[in-house]
Motif scaffolding. Structure first.
Motif, PDB file in Angstrom:
ATOM      1  N   ASN A  53       0.875  -1.182   0.000  1.00  0.00           N
ATOM      2  CA  ASN A  53       0.000   0.000   0.000  1.00  0.00           C
ATOM      3  C   ASN A  53       0.908   1.226   0.000  1.00  0.00           C
ATOM      4  O   ASN A  53       1.580   1.517   0.984  1.00  0.00           O
ATOM      5  CB  ASN A  53      -0.888  -0.023   1.238  1.00  0.00           C
ATOM      6  CG  ASN A  53      -1.912   1.079   1.211  1.00  0.00           C
ATOM      7  OD1 ASN A  53      -1.641   2.174   0.738  1.00  0.00           O
ATOM      8  ND2 ASN A  53      -3.091   0.789   1.704  1.00  0.00           N
ATOM      9  N   PHE A  54       0.911   1.921  -1.129  1.00  0.00           N
ATOM     10  CA  PHE A  54       1.862   3.024  -1.315  1.00  0.00           C
ATOM     11  C   PHE A  54       1.467   4.229  -0.476  1.00  0.00           C
ATOM     12  O   PHE A  54       2.305   5.052  -0.132  1.00  0.00           O
ATOM     13  CB  PHE A  54       1.894   3.382  -2.807  1.00  0.00           C
ATOM     14  CG  PHE A  54       3.012   4.293  -3.193  1.00  0.00           C
ATOM     15  CD1 PHE A  54       4.325   3.922  -2.976  1.00  0.00           C
ATOM     16  CD2 PHE A  54       2.763   5.509  -3.789  1.00  0.00           C
ATOM     17  CE1 PHE A  54       5.367   4.754  -3.334  1.00  0.00           C
ATOM     18  CE2 PHE A  54       3.798   6.345  -4.156  1.00  0.00           C
ATOM     19  CZ  PHE A  54       5.099   5.966  -3.920  1.00  0.00           C
ATOM     20  N   THR A  55       0.181   4.341  -0.134  1.00  0.00           N
ATOM     21  CA  THR A  55      -0.281   5.505   0.632  1.00  0.00           C
ATOM     22  C   THR A  55       0.254   5.445   2.053  1.00  0.00           C
ATOM     23  O   THR A  55       0.828   6.407   2.540  1.00  0.00           O
ATOM     24  CB  THR A  55      -1.809   5.551   0.672  1.00  0.00           C
ATOM     25  OG1 THR A  55      -2.285   5.351  -0.641  1.00  0.00           O
ATOM     26  CG2 THR A  55      -2.301   6.881   1.191  1.00  0.00           C
ATOM     27  N   LYS A 225      -4.210   9.441   7.832  1.00  0.00           N
ATOM     28  CA  LYS A 225      -2.896   9.346   7.200  1.00  0.00           C
ATOM     29  C   LYS A 225      -1.789   9.577   8.226  1.00  0.00           C
ATOM     30  O   LYS A 225      -0.823   8.819   8.300  1.00  0.00           O
ATOM     31  CB  LYS A 225      -2.807  10.393   6.089  1.00  0.00           C
ATOM     32  CG  LYS A 225      -1.594  10.234   5.238  1.00  0.00           C
ATOM     33  CD  LYS A 225      -1.634  11.175   4.055  1.00  0.00           C
ATOM     34  CE  LYS A 225      -0.282  11.190   3.392  1.00  0.00           C
ATOM     35  NZ  LYS A 225      -0.184  12.205   2.351  1.00  0.00           N
TER      36      LYS A 225
ATOM     37  N   ASP B  32      -8.473   2.304  -0.951  1.00  0.00           N
ATOM     38  CA  ASP B  32      -7.595   2.095   0.193  1.00  0.00           C
ATOM     39  C   ASP B  32      -6.189   2.631  -0.056  1.00  0.00           C
ATOM     40  O   ASP B  32      -5.454   2.910   0.861  1.00  0.00           O
ATOM     41  CB  ASP B  32      -7.501   0.600   0.531  1.00  0.00           C
ATOM     42  CG  ASP B  32      -8.809   0.073   1.076  1.00  0.00           C
ATOM     43  OD1 ASP B  32      -9.700   0.920   1.314  1.00  0.00           O
ATOM     44  OD2 ASP B  32      -8.968  -1.138   1.226  1.00  0.00           O
ATOM     45  N   ASP B  33      -5.797   2.713  -1.296  1.00  0.00           N
ATOM     46  CA  ASP B  33      -4.431   3.122  -1.614  1.00  0.00           C
ATOM     47  C   ASP B  33      -4.458   4.087  -2.791  1.00  0.00           C
ATOM     48  O   ASP B  33      -4.154   3.724  -3.911  1.00  0.00           O
ATOM     49  CB  ASP B  33      -3.592   1.879  -1.938  1.00  0.00           C
ATOM     50  CG  ASP B  33      -2.145   2.214  -2.222  1.00  0.00           C
ATOM     51  OD1 ASP B  33      -1.745   3.352  -1.932  1.00  0.00           O
ATOM     52  OD2 ASP B  33      -1.435   1.350  -2.740  1.00  0.00           O
ATOM     53  N   MET B  34      -4.858   5.318  -2.497  1.00  0.00           N
ATOM     54  CA  MET B  34      -5.054   6.286  -3.579  1.00  0.00           C
ATOM     55  C   MET B  34      -3.736   6.647  -4.267  1.00  0.00           C
ATOM     56  O   MET B  34      -3.658   6.729  -5.478  1.00  0.00           O
ATOM     57  CB  MET B  34      -5.698   7.558  -3.020  1.00  0.00           C
ATOM     58  CG  MET B  34      -6.998   7.291  -2.324  1.00  0.00           C
ATOM     59  SD  MET B  34      -8.320   6.997  -3.489  1.00  0.00           S
ATOM     60  CE  MET B  34      -8.985   8.631  -3.586  1.00  0.00           C
ATOM     61  N   ASP B  35      -2.669   6.844  -3.486  1.00  0.00           N
ATOM     62  CA  ASP B  35      -1.382   7.211  -4.086  1.00  0.00           C
ATOM     63  C   ASP B  35      -0.843   6.066  -4.921  1.00  0.00           C
ATOM     64  O   ASP B  35      -0.278   6.270  -6.001  1.00  0.00           O
ATOM     65  CB  ASP B  35      -0.357   7.557  -2.998  1.00  0.00           C
ATOM     66  CG  ASP B  35      -0.766   8.771  -2.196  1.00  0.00           C
ATOM     67  OD1 ASP B  35      -1.784   9.389  -2.588  1.00  0.00           O
ATOM     68  OD2 ASP B  35      -0.109   9.094  -1.205  1.00  0.00           O
ATOM     69  N   GLY B  36      -1.022   4.841  -4.415  1.00  0.00           N
ATOM     70  CA  GLY B  36      -0.523   3.677  -5.131  1.00  0.00           C
ATOM     71  C   GLY B  36      -1.245   3.497  -6.455  1.00  0.00           C
ATOM     72  O   GLY B  36      -0.623   3.224  -7.491  1.00  0.00           O
ATOM     73  N   VAL B  39       0.167   5.632  -9.234  1.00  0.00           N
ATOM     74  CA  VAL B  39       1.424   5.256  -9.883  1.00  0.00           C
ATOM     75  C   VAL B  39       1.347   3.875 -10.536  1.00  0.00           C
ATOM     76  O   VAL B  39       2.035   3.615 -11.517  1.00  0.00           O
ATOM     77  CB  VAL B  39       2.618   5.309  -8.914  1.00  0.00           C
ATOM     78  CG1 VAL B  39       2.881   6.727  -8.482  1.00  0.00           C
ATOM     79  CG2 VAL B  39       2.392   4.430  -7.718  1.00  0.00           C
ATOM     80  N   ARG B  40       0.485   3.005 -10.005  1.00  0.00           N
ATOM     81  CA  ARG B  40       0.366   1.683 -10.616  1.00  0.00           C
ATOM     82  C   ARG B  40      -0.148   1.784 -12.050  1.00  0.00           C
ATOM     83  O   ARG B  40       0.177   0.947 -12.884  1.00  0.00           O
ATOM     84  CB  ARG B  40      -0.595   0.815  -9.806  1.00  0.00           C
ATOM     85  CG  ARG B  40       0.069   0.077  -8.677  1.00  0.00           C
ATOM     86  CD  ARG B  40      -0.974  -0.651  -7.867  1.00  0.00           C
ATOM     87  NE  ARG B  40      -0.549  -0.831  -6.499  1.00  0.00           N
ATOM     88  CZ  ARG B  40       0.205  -1.844  -6.094  1.00  0.00           C
ATOM     89  NH1 ARG B  40       0.591  -2.752  -6.937  1.00  0.00           N
ATOM     90  NH2 ARG B  40       0.569  -1.941  -4.837  1.00  0.00           N
TER      91      ARG B  40
END
Lengths: 732, 48
Positions: A53-55, A225, B32-36, B39-40
């Motif tokens: 999970n990059f966030t 966050k 759940d992982d907006m930033d990911g 970039v994905r």
């Protein structure tokens, strides 16, 4: 080594029977890290699934545990180039995630309803000036009601619940006028629809919910966050303890797995992992993280020791205990309870505004009903006008005015290296006019450093540092920290409590006490808490002075805080003779040393009586009550857990600069909050007379409400300004 | 105005479809992982 880290407490089972573990990963900076980690892990036999999970920089791994152990996965990640530590998601975090999804669902429902009702409303509004028949208008109103009522019942829950809770608690918050406004607007519109009237306010009510939910979701997302980030930092600390199992064998376990009653071994040089009582062994411990005292204290069996103390010479066996009566921890806990109760009296700016705003609005609405009745209008017309006043004053802008700024400002602080626990800390931080610093670990670096490195030839220092790598002694660790090449010498032997020696470049090198090195001069421990190690090589002697140095930017930070108009004090648990030089170097006139936790609170109370708003910055166990008692408080990330839990925010890195930037950001944010509140007031001053006069048609209500909401949100975005240049490079 | 009889239900149905699609994407963890996710989208290792 037979002693392996027991990670079983972190491993859960998936429904498919595979093992599952969540890890916090350090050093994930760019998009290519995702592929490196995921594909790297998937190449390992036995790994079924790996997703990063990059966030929040967390990795979820599923694997077949007959082929692979949890430790292998961490090793594999290390081979790929990332340090990772498993963690157990805390239940608070899971609750927050559920809350976030719920808010997003409410937002989606409100958004869907607002769009579709607006579709009807725009048709009705244009119908007023064209040829729409009354039947068609009624149909559109009924359709709007059909969408609006269930949507409001669902999407309004966050506000209704909070309003009911506060009313039951005998208070008023912003959700009370919101709930009243929305409910009355819907009820009136339904009545108007049933009586074939011209105006219905379904669109206003739903749009209001939509705007407010946007604000609330953003607020929630920001908090989540920062919370996740703080959770990762805690996990990456990777604190372990050596526990005696039932068969008296030693196992290494994560600190979070410790239970009262466990017997632990604390080796020389290690930190005490939990509070407890020494069962056997004798040593000296450095309690600077507990009491602020920088001199070591001898410790014997039967005495209480606290988490975070560093063990010096001898191995200790201790038993983890719960809080014991009469111990320091017990006293801290008692003071804490009292301080926390006292603090709940501080009323947030938003609630203060709400408690003034709500009565004014409701009285105005009631008066306009009465006024219209006296002027001879029908009861129906008077009530319609009264409710229109409520709708138009419904604190859309007001409820966004403060959270919007909080979101932007806490984002700006996050980029500066400061993690806030609560959004309302921003306004308290802005009000601070006095800063109280703890000395040990707050103004000084938490670990001791070599102070006279500049006086020693670099090649000698390097030899001493590389020799120190072979020692467990905490002071040697400070010397080892300056090693450029982290290569220990072959054949180095340590004599516990005396020093370490090895053959270095054809001559014997010794590092340790002056006597051990054969030097006649024996300075020993200096009065100001500095210790001296001797380094001997080839007949030459070099004393290494080791002390807790000031943080690199302490002097500038003190100056900057003064120029912001803050008064600075130092309240330390360390001896006055150790505090004085620090105060002198920083140019701080007001300082106290040798304080007990209760003394610190007493001094804070005194400042409070003098109407000072105190920002407390501290890290020790002994600071925890003072952190809770102060108006607002911050801790460095190295602080004791109990202190961090009490602080309103935690700052990262070696510098104090985040504290200074945070005060600046908070002040700017508070100015924006006040501006936003005034914007909302001005909007009301203009809009309310229109509503009282009976001209607030649904079209005007919709335009005014969205206009004012957008205005305050745009104004809030100004809190971002300049923060990027203040952002330190701690993230790199 | 008879056209409303089928245009309004169509409009509402389209809106509801959008809402249902959003709720589905929410449930399947796409937020759940907006930033990911950002970039994905640019990774091209699955295109061979």
């Amino acid at each position: 080594m037979s002693e392996t880290l027991d990670l079983s407490m972190f491993v859960t089972r998936t429904p498919a029977g595979a093992a599952h573990m969540d890890l916090a990963v350090e050093g994930v900076g760019c998009a290519s890290c995702i592929r490196k980690i995921e594909s790297g892990l998937k190449q390992v036999r036995g790994v079924a699934q790996a997703r990063l999970n990059f966030t929040d920089r967390r990795l979820a791994v599923d694997w077949n545990d007959s082929a692979l152990s949890a430790g292998d996965i961490i090793l594999e990640l290390e081979r790929i180039g990332y340090r990772a530590q498993p963690f157990r998601p805390q239940s608070a975090e899971a609750d927050e995630a559920r809350m976030g999804r719920w808010l997003l669902k409410c937002l989606a429902v409100a958004g869907f309803a607002a769009m579709n009702i607006m579709l009807m409303s725009v048709s009705v509004w244009s119908g007023h000036v064209s040829d729409m028949t009354q039947e068609t208008r009624d149909l559109f109103h009924w359709l709007s009601a059909l969408i609006a009522l269930p949507a409001a019942a669902y999407a309004g829950q966050p506000f209704f619940r909070s309003a009911i809770r506060t009313i039951l608690g005998g208070h008023v918050n912003m959700d009370v006028p919101i709930s009243i406004g929305v409910t009355l607007a819907l009820a009136l519109s339904l009545y108007e629809t049933a009586t074939h009237a011209q105006h219905a306010y379904f669109d206003s009510a739903i749009m209001l919910l939509f705007f407010l939910l946007c604000g609330r979701y953003l607020d929630h997302a920001m908090r989540r966050k920062t919370r996740a980030f703080a959770g990762n930092l805690a996990a990456l600390k990777a604190e372990v303890a050596h526990r005696f199992e039932d068969d008296n064998e030693l196992a290494t376990v994560p600190v979070s797995a410790l239970q009262p009653g466990d017997r632990l071994l604390v080796r020389p040089g290690e930190r005490v992992p939990a509070d407890g009582v020494v069962v056997s062994g004798a040593s000296e411990i450095d309690e600077s993280l507990v009491t602020g005292e920088t001199l070591q204290r001898p410790i014997y069996a039967g005495e209480a020791i606290y988490a975070g103390s560093r063990n010096f010479h001898g191995a200790l066996v201790m038993r983890v205990t719960a809080v014991a009566a009469g111990s320091l921890l017990d006293e801290v806990q008692r003071l804490l309870d009292r301080a926390v109760t006292a603090k709940s009296n501080i009323v947030q700016l938003a609630d203060r505004a709400a408690s003034r705003y709500a009565p004014v609005v409701h009285v105005t609405a009631a008066m306009s009903v009465a006024g219209w009745l006296i002027a001879g209008a029908s009861l129906h017309q008077a009530i319609v006008t009264g409710i229109a006043v409520l709708i138009i004053t419904c604190p859309c802008a007001l409820a966004l005015a403060i959270p919007a700024v909080q979101v932007v400002a806490s984002g700006a602080m996050f980029r500066c290296g400061l993690i806030l626990n609560s959004g309302d800390a921003i306004e308290r931080l802005a009000e601070a006019d006095t800063v109280v610093f703890d000395k040990t670990g707050t103004l000084t670096l938490p670990e001791p450093q070599v102070d006279n490195a500049a006086d020693i030839p670099p090649d000698m220092l390097e030899r001493a540092a590389r020799l120190a790598l072979s020692s467990h002694h905490p002071l040697a660790r400070a010397v080892a920290a300056v090693a450029r090449q982290r290569l220990p010498y072959d054949g180095a032997t340590e004599e516990t409590g005396r020093g370490v020696r090895a053959l270095v470049d054809c001559a014997e090198a010794r590092l340790g006490s002056p006597a051990f090195c054969g030097s006649e001069t024996a300075p020993g421990a200096a009065a100001d808490g500095a210790s001296t190690l001797m380094f001997a090589w080839g007949g030459q002697f070099w004393p290494l002075v080791i002390r807790q140095k000031l943080r690199p930017d302490a002097i500038e930070a003190a100056r900057a805080l003064k120029s912001l108009g803050l008064e600075i004090h130092i309240l330390s648990g360390d001896r006055p003779s150790a505090v004085a030089p620090v105060a002198a170097e920083l140019g701080i006139a007001s300082w106290h040393g040798g304080l007990k936790p209760a003394d610190k609170i007493a001094l804070l109370e005194e400042m409070k009586r003098a109407r000072r708003r105190v920002l407390m910055v501290g890290d020790g166990l002994n600071d925890a009550p003072a952190l809770a008692a102060a108006h607002v408080s911050l801790s460095p990330i190295t602080a004791a857990d109990i202190a961090q839990a009490q602080a309103d925010g935690v700052f990262l890195g070696e510098r104090i600069a985040p504290v200074v930037s945070a005060v600046g950001i908070a002040r700017r944010a508070r100015a924006l909050m006040m501006q936003n509140l005034w914007l909302a007031v001005i909007y009301n001053v203009v809009a309310v007379p229109v509503a009282i006069a009976g001209y607030a048609t649904p079209l005007i209500a919709a335009a005014a409400m969205s206009g004012s909401s957008i205005l305050v949100t745009l104004n809030a975005l100004r809190a971002r300004k300049r923060s990027s240049s203040e952002g330190a490079s701690w993230m790199s | 105005m008879d056209v409303l009889i089928y245009l309004v239900p169509i409009a509402l149905a389209l809106g509801l479809t959008g809402l249902a699609a959003f709720l589905w994407s929410l449930r399947s963890g796409q937020y759940d992982d907006m930033d990911g996710a950002a970039v994905r989208a640019l990774m091209d290792d699955d295109i061979i």
